[in-house]
Each structure stands twice: as structure tokens, then as C-alpha cells.
Design an enzyme around this catalytic site. Structure first.
Site, mmCIF file in Angstrom:
data_model
loop_
_atom_site.group_PDB
_atom_site.id
_atom_site.type_symbol
_atom_site.label_atom_id
_atom_site.label_comp_id
_atom_site.label_asym_id
_atom_site.label_seq_id
_atom_site.Cartn_x
_atom_site.Cartn_y
_atom_site.Cartn_z
ATOM 1 N N HIS A 136 0.867 -1.181 0.000
ATOM 2 C CA HIS A 136 0.000 0.000 0.000
ATOM 3 C C HIS A 136 0.905 1.232 0.000
ATOM 4 O O HIS A 136 2.032 1.206 0.496
ATOM 5 C CB HIS A 136 -0.868 -0.033 1.263
ATOM 6 C CG HIS A 136 -1.941 0.997 1.329
ATOM 7 N ND1 HIS A 136 -1.675 2.318 1.651
ATOM 8 C CD2 HIS A 136 -3.280 0.922 1.145
ATOM 9 C CE1 HIS A 136 -2.810 2.995 1.660
ATOM 10 N NE2 HIS A 136 -3.798 2.180 1.354
ATOM 11 N N ASP A 214 3.169 -4.070 7.957
ATOM 12 C CA ASP A 214 1.935 -3.302 7.797
ATOM 13 C C ASP A 214 0.782 -4.267 8.052
ATOM 14 O O ASP A 214 0.453 -5.104 7.218
ATOM 15 C CB ASP A 214 1.881 -2.730 6.379
ATOM 16 C CG ASP A 214 0.544 -2.072 6.039
ATOM 17 O OD1 ASP A 214 -0.390 -2.143 6.870
ATOM 18 O OD2 ASP A 214 0.442 -1.507 4.938
ATOM 19 N N GLN A 217 -4.482 -4.885 7.126
ATOM 20 C CA GLN A 217 -5.444 -5.894 6.701
ATOM 21 C C GLN A 217 -5.264 -7.212 7.455
ATOM 22 O O GLN A 217 -5.931 -8.207 7.131
ATOM 23 C CB GLN A 217 -5.296 -6.153 5.192
ATOM 24 C CG GLN A 217 -5.462 -4.931 4.330
ATOM 25 C CD GLN A 217 -6.871 -4.366 4.349
ATOM 26 O OE1 GLN A 217 -7.817 -5.027 4.756
ATOM 27 N NE2 GLN A 217 -7.010 -3.119 3.910
ATOM 28 N N LYS A 240 -10.110 -0.441 10.402
ATOM 29 C CA LYS A 240 -10.140 -1.646 9.571
ATOM 30 C C LYS A 240 -10.640 -2.853 10.368
ATOM 31 O O LYS A 240 -10.900 -3.906 9.791
ATOM 32 C CB LYS A 240 -8.735 -1.964 9.055
ATOM 33 C CG LYS A 240 -8.033 -0.854 8.313
ATOM 34 C CD LYS A 240 -8.476 -0.737 6.882
ATOM 35 C CE LYS A 240 -7.544 0.209 6.115
ATOM 36 N NZ LYS A 240 -7.976 0.423 4.742
ATOM 37 N N CYS A 379 -4.629 2.456 -3.799
ATOM 38 C CA CYS A 379 -3.376 2.927 -3.184
ATOM 39 C C CYS A 379 -2.288 1.857 -3.291
ATOM 40 O O CYS A 379 -1.493 1.652 -2.372
ATOM 41 C CB CYS A 379 -3.600 3.318 -1.718
ATOM 42 S SG CYS A 379 -4.687 4.731 -1.503
#
Length: 423
Positions: A136, A214, A217, A240, A379
């Protein structure tokens, strides 16, 4: 299954009572253009259960005050709730100590904090930052900025045609000895790929580098233990994972965090302020300048508790069951191109294109039928570049997504084909 994706009998999640879960989310009762909403955009932001809405309301009605600074009762309540939220979030990701968890506005700010604080203090000419093609932009642009400031060089691990990282190339990249930090997504927001973080961590650490993950998700979709993963930094967002927007957290391994300079200056992050220099507050407050998003942290903790009650293993199993069903159903749509790995290797994220319509047109037509998907580059423009496309349509699932909504998606794509003149 017919070409419209209609099944002869409902597919029930093997572990999750989805209809019971859905009753906890008021917004799922909304109608769009006369249709019950089919919300298939949870990778962009998740919907909020009543438990989170109640926690926010309770804070503003009975606890609203600034934290850490007041001796009065409301400040005590707010501080207690805020720090209890930190403990809850720390436990959710298996952090050894709550003091290693910094509250931020989300994954983007968390990664910027690492790139600016750790990166500016530790990177210089000749050093390398290892990224991947599936990241991302929030895990690309901050590193581009710090590379320009420090003279460090960016390296990239490529992805194959099935949306997997080409891990065979990793030892060769690390062999040069220049990589100081690697930054990789736990789950690709564009392809749904669940990356083998533990395997990557072992190789990165063997080369003497650190690993940032990251987790935007990942943290709300399956169980996360930062120690088992082998991460040095883990960044994630509250919104999220059914929490409020503008909430998030960064976990940093204690020894690394102790050595990092402040990210921002201001109130709360100081111990003493003199005319020409200051000293810093203890961790984690050293990195939380100014009045924090108190309600957001409390709401994020409420989301964590809610997800814990459902069970992260059940959530992932439900998503993968839906992904398997959806891949089969979408695969029967003429002229469709699907991206990413098999269902067993992905979370509930499916990106696709159609030969008859642009992703933006697909999204517009589906919205007329109350179906919410995402269209664009997500993104993740390096992913688009890798597959030679400018945009993708993306449907993303969560614990409240049903098979019926997948069937509506497939049927809606039939409408797209008919509108744009396909036979």
C-alpha cells in the site's frame, strides 16, 4: 452453480453464525436505491458494532476529559479508560508490554512514525530499505521520503503472476549486506495475499536488518502474535477492525523503541522543558504528543473485545470460505480476470477486471443495486503496474459478509455485461 452465481442452498459458514453477527451492526439494515445494502468494501473500512458505538457514547457522556494531566474525577476516569484500552490492544497482538504500544491515527501515521524517527536516526548513504511490489502507498511513500532525506536506497521484492512474493529472490537481495530495514504487508489490500511474515522475518534478521509489518489488513482478520511473527514493528488501524476512524496503533520491540527519538514535539511527551532543550517522558508517552484520540483508543479497544468474543480463527475461516465460494462463482462470469492467489492463501479480498467495462463503471452499476465495492488503484499502483492495468474492481469481505451478498455481486456483474452490450 449457475452462471448468475445462485446456489441451490445457502452456504453456511462452518464456524460462524453470520446472521447473529449481522444483528450487531446497525448500518447493515440500511437500504441503498431501494435495495438492502451489500457492503463489500470492508478492506477500505469496516462497519462498527453496537459495542463500539456504545463505548464511544459512554466515554463522551460519562468520562470526557483530558488524560494524564488532571487531578479531578473525570480526568481520572478518562486516563484509566485510555490506559486500559492500551492494555487491551497490546494483549490482542501479543505485545510483551503495553508500554510498547503507541496510539496513532492509524497505519499510515504508524509507518510514518517509524520512517521519520527510526529511519532518520539510523539510515544514511549506502543503506538500503527493502520493500515489496504489493505494498500500500502508506508503506511506500514514507520510505521514499526518508530515503531522499538520508541518501538511503530503495530495493524491491517482486510478486509473481499469482500475487505471491517471489521469496526465492530474498536471499540474494539480503546478501549484499546493505538492507537495514524491510517493510512488508501482512495481507495485501489489493490481492488479498497473506504473506509468510515469519519466514521473511527469519531471513531479514539473519541479515542483521529489522522488519516492519503493515498489519492494516491483518490485525482484525486473524490472530496476531508479534513475537511469533518475528516483527520489530507492527502497524495497524482501528477502523479496519470495526473500531473508529482516526484510531490505530504501532507496536515496537522494546529495545528498539527505547533508542528511537521523538516523532513529534509538544505537550505530554516531555519530562522537563528548558529554554534550549527538553527531556522526554517515559514510554510510550514520549511518542504521543498533544491530546490523543482518547475516544478512538477506547472505541478501538471495544472493537478488539468484540472481535475476541467472535474469535479471530472463526473470522479468518469465514473469510476464506467466502473467498473460495466467490472465486468459483466469479470464475464463471464471462470475460472476467481475477487477481491473487487461491482462497487458502488469501484473506477475504478479491480484485478483478471485466473485458466489457472499466472498474469505475462496474462499481457505479453495482451501486445502483445496493452493492458497495471499491474501484481504482487501491493505493497500490505498483500492483497495477505489475499486472499492466490502471485500476481494478475489489470486493472485500468480513465477519458480517454473507454468501447471499456474493451471489448478488455475481448477478450484478451480469447486469454490467448486459448494460455494456455483451452477449
Amino acid at each position: 452453480m449457475s452462471g448468475t452465481g445462485a446456489a441451490t442452498a445457502p452456504l453456511q459458514s462452518p464456524v460462524l453464525d453470520v446472521e447473529r453477527v449481522r444483528r450487531d451492526f446497525p448500518i447493515l439494515g440500511e437500504r441503498v436505491n431501494g435495495y438492502p445494502i451489500a457492503y463489500l468494501d470492508s478492506a477500505a473500512t469496516a462497519q462498527k458494532p453496537r459495542a463500539v458505538l456504545a463505548a464511544l457514547r459512554d466515554y463522551y457522556e460519562s468520562q470526557n476529559a483530558n488524560v494524564h494531566r488532571g487531578l479531578h474525577e473525570l480526568s481520572r476516569r478518562a486516563t484509566e479508560a485510555y490506559e486500559a484500552a492500551r492494555t487491551t490492544v497490546a494483549e490482542w497482538i501479543g505485545a510483551p508490554s503495553p508500554s510498547e504500544v503507541i496510539f496513532t491515527r492509524g497505519t499510515t501515521e504508524s509507518i510514518n512514525l517509524v520512517a521519520t524517527s527510526w529511519g532518520s536516526a539510523n539510515l544514511g548513504p549506502g543503506d538500503e530499505i527493502l520493500l515489496t511490489e504489493m505494498e500500500h502507498h502508506s508503506n511506500l511513500v514514507p520510505w521514499q521520503l526518508v530515503a531522499k532525506r538520508t541518501g538511503a536506497k530503495l530495493r524491491y521484492l517482486q510478486i509473481d503472476g499469482d500475487g505471491r512474493l517471489i521469496l526465492e529472490a530474498l536471499p540474494g537481495i539480503l546478501a549484499g549486506g546493505g538492507v537495514r530495514i524491510a517493510a512488508v504487508g501482512h495481507v495485501s489490500n489489493a490481492l488479498g495475499t497473506i504473506n509468510p511474515v515469519r519466514e521473511i522475518a527469519e531471513e531479514v534478521h539473519a541479515a542483521g536488518a529489522l522488519l516492519l509489518v503493515d498489519g492494516a489488513q491483518g490485525a482484525g482478520h486473524h490472530r496476531v502474535d508479534v513475537r511469533e511473527l518475528g516483527a520489530d514493528f507492527y502497524a495497524f488501524s482501528g477502523h479496519k477492525m470495526c473500531g473508529p476512524t482516526g484510531s490505530g496503533a504501532l507496536w515496537v520491540r522494546g529495545e528498539v523503541l527505547e533508542e528511537m527519538p521523538p516523532y513529534q514535539g509538544g505537550g505530554e511527551m516531555i519530562e522537563f522543558v528548558r529554554r534550549h532543550e527538553s527531556t522526554w517522558a517515559d514510554l510510550p508517552h514520549k511518542f504521543e504528543a498533544g491530546t490523543p484520540n482518547i475516544a478512538g483508543a477506547i472505541g478501538m479497544a471495544a472493537a478488539v473485545k468484540y472481535l475476541g468474543g467472535v474469535g479471530p480463527e472463526k473470522i479468518l475461516a469465514h473469510e476464506q470460505s467466502l473467498a473460495e465460494y466467490a472465486l468459483e462463482a466469479l470464475g464463471e462470469v464471462p470475460g472476467i480476470r481475477l487477481f491473487g492467489p487461491p482462497a487458502a492463501e488469501r484473506a477475504g479480498i478479491l480484485s478483478f477486471r471485466m473485458d466489457v467495462a472499466h472498474p469505475h463503471d462496474i462499481s457505479t452499476v453495482l451501486d445502483r443495486e445496493g452493492i458497495a465495492i471499491r474501484a481504482g488503484h487501491h493505493c497500490a499502483q505498483l500492483v497495477m503496474e505489475r499486472y499492466g492495468v490502471g485500476a481494478m474492481a475489489r470486493a472485500s469481505f468480513y465477519l458480517y459478509t454473507t454468501q447471499e451478498e456474493v451471489d448478488r455481486l455475481v448477478k450484478g456483474l451480469g447486469t454490467v455485461r448486459s448494460i455494456f452490450g455483451a452477449p
